[in-house]
Design a protein around this motif. Structure first.
Motif, PDB file in Angstrom:
ATOM      1  N   HIS A 186     -10.048  -2.577  39.134  1.00  0.00           N
ATOM      2  CA  HIS A 186     -10.041  -2.052  40.502  1.00  0.00           C
ATOM      3  C   HIS A 186     -10.762  -0.711  40.519  1.00  0.00           C
ATOM      4  O   HIS A 186     -10.952  -0.091  39.464  1.00  0.00           O
ATOM      5  CB  HIS A 186      -8.611  -1.916  41.056  1.00  0.00           C
ATOM      6  N   VAL A 188     -10.760   2.926  42.833  1.00  0.00           N
ATOM      7  CA  VAL A 188      -9.963   3.625  43.832  1.00  0.00           C
ATOM      8  C   VAL A 188     -10.800   4.667  44.572  1.00  0.00           C
ATOM      9  O   VAL A 188     -11.556   5.417  43.957  1.00  0.00           O
ATOM     10  CB  VAL A 188      -8.769   4.328  43.151  1.00  0.00           C
ATOM     11  N   HIS A 269     -11.169   6.823  40.694  1.00  0.00           N
ATOM     12  CA  HIS A 269     -11.147   6.288  39.337  1.00  0.00           C
ATOM     13  C   HIS A 269     -11.563   4.831  39.290  1.00  0.00           C
ATOM     14  O   HIS A 269     -11.487   4.115  40.281  1.00  0.00           O
ATOM     15  CB  HIS A 269      -9.806   6.527  38.628  1.00  0.00           C
ATOM     16  N   ALA A 271     -10.807   1.480  37.116  1.00  0.00           N
ATOM     17  CA  ALA A 271      -9.869   0.901  36.149  1.00  0.00           C
ATOM     18  C   ALA A 271     -10.566  -0.246  35.437  1.00  0.00           C
ATOM     19  O   ALA A 271     -11.118  -1.152  36.070  1.00  0.00           O
ATOM     20  CB  ALA A 271      -8.615   0.404  36.848  1.00  0.00           C
ATOM     21  N   PHE A 340      -4.705   6.877  31.421  1.00  0.00           N
ATOM     22  CA  PHE A 340      -5.738   7.498  32.245  1.00  0.00           C
ATOM     23  C   PHE A 340      -6.471   8.584  31.469  1.00  0.00           C
ATOM     24  O   PHE A 340      -5.848   9.377  30.760  1.00  0.00           O
ATOM     25  CB  PHE A 340      -5.100   8.097  33.503  1.00  0.00           C
ATOM     26  N   GLU A 353      -9.275   4.591  34.144  1.00  0.00           N
ATOM     27  CA  GLU A 353      -7.994   4.002  33.749  1.00  0.00           C
ATOM     28  C   GLU A 353      -8.329   2.843  32.819  1.00  0.00           C
ATOM     29  O   GLU A 353      -9.272   2.098  33.082  1.00  0.00           O
ATOM     30  CB  GLU A 353      -7.268   3.479  35.010  1.00  0.00           C
TER      31      GLU A 353
HETATM   32 FE   FE2 Z   1      -5.593   2.534  39.100  1.00  0.00          FE
END
Ligand code: FE2
Length: 385
Positions: A186, A188, A269, A271, A340, A353
């Protein structure tokens, strides 16, 4: 309705009966505008284990910029830098620092993706454009999302070159081993005060996404600060974009700190999924990637409780998990392991992440408090809490 199956992530359709007017096959690439693409590429190869794929610059006929394309499993990153003072890329660089500019989405039909989203109100970044070379053709079209961030639709079914027309294959003598990073789980976005719901609605209306998880400031807070977050997903669940906004707290939220230094909304961020987080994180640490400080002993003492029904399925050595500072959370469907990094630029903006999903589809809500306390310790050192 799209007929894309979720073979990859084992997700069933998140919503049935809704119209998927924008079928997405996956993340195509993420392009960063940076101050020195040659050195950024070296860092991502050395520290994260990305592999050299393609290059464009003075040697390929460009006069104003250079781009390096790197890959690891399904993840493709592009680092682009302006070569001259009059390049428009400089504005982005001065304002945001090294930053994600383009989150490119792999589609079957770029023209249709552009049509469907712009007729629903998307702001145009790039009209559908056909690029060709001896390896075939690629059609790309782009729309703006939050801030100056762009979603580029990439149709590459008639192309078999290294990356895009205009790039040449980059064969390097320096090839550090991969670290087990597999795909983008994902990405963000941080948006401004009271803007989260505007962008949630934008992803629903313009992109056909659904909001499948929400966290308010009662769930995401520490003694000092708070934020709110809603997770948006496309129809087949391959693309997930959580959206954060700051909330009032006693001290400055990490989202506010990001907005101050980034100069507005942007990607917070990325991931990245791995199948073996212990090996991946051990490798990354040995290569100099810096992670947030380890949660306290009390956090690890509570892990069995947090795992609940999934305690029996937990395969990892908890002492090893703790030694590396990896966090553990569980939901109804399984558990997940995550950690993280610190920001990878001098500005406290983009970080990474690393996540291993063992059935869980959540985002580590049970870890938010420990995570944010760890971020606040960094903020305190920066004088921005
Ligand atoms: Fe996340």
């Amino acid at each position: 309705m799209s007929d894309i199956k979720n073979v990859e992530y084992g997700l069933e359709k998140i919503f049935e009966g809704a119209q998927d007017f924008l079928p997405l096959l996956g993340t195509d690439y993420v392009e960063f505008i940076v101050g020195n693409a040659k050195q950024a590429a070296h860092y991502y190869k050395t520290a994260f284990g990305f592999q050299s794929v393609a290059y464009a610059g003075l040697e390929t006929g460009l006069r104003d910029r250079a781009s390096y394309v790197l890959k690891q499993d399904k993840i493709r990153f592009v680092f682009t830098t302006p070569l001259t003072a009059d390049s428009p890329l400089n504005d982005h660089l001065v304002k945001h620092g090294d930053a994600v500019k383009i989150v490119a989405l792999w589609v079957e039909d770029a023209r249709k993706s552009f049509e469907e989203t712009t007729k629903r109100g998307a702001k145009v970044f790039m009209e559908p454009t056909v690029e060709t070379d001896e390896f075939g053709e690629v059609v790309r079209a782009g729309i703006y999302t939050y801030g100056e961030t762009v979603h580029m639709f990439v149709e590459r079914k008639n192309y078999n070159g290294a990356f895009l027309p205009g790039y040449r294959e980059w064969k390097s003598d320096y090839n550090p081993a991969p670290t087990g990073l597999k795909y983008v789980d994902h990405m963000v976005g941080n948006v401004g005060w009271n803007e989260m719901n505007t962008w949630v609605k934008w992803y629903e209306d313009v992109m056909g996404f659904v909001n499948f998880l929400s966290f308010d400031d009662k769930q995401i807070n520490t003694e000092y600060s708070a934020l709110m977050s809603k997770v948006m997903s496309n129809g087949n669940g391959r693309i997930k974009f959580p959206i954060n906004e700051p909330a009032e707290g006693m001290k400055k939220s990490q989202i506010e700190e990001y907005l101050d230094f980034y100069g507005g909304p942007g990607v917070q961020h990325i991931a990245i999924a791995t199948d073996d987080i212990i090996k991946t994180v051990s490798d990354l640490k040995a290569r100099g990637v810096e992670f947030l400080s380890q949660p306290p002993q009390a956090y690890y003492d509570a892990v069995p409780e947090r795992l609940g029904a999934h305690r029996g399925a937990f395969k990892e050595d908890i002492l090893e998990i703790q030694k590396l500072g990896i966090m553990v959370d569980a939901d109804e469907e399984g558990y997940l392991l995550q950690i993280f990094t610190k920001p990878v630029e001098d500005r406290p903006t983009l970080f990474y992440e690393i996540i291993q999903r063992m059935g869980a589809r959540g985002f580590g809500a049970g870890n938010f408090k420990a995570l944010f306390e760890s971020i606040e310790r960094e903020q305190a050192l920066r004088g921005t809490l």
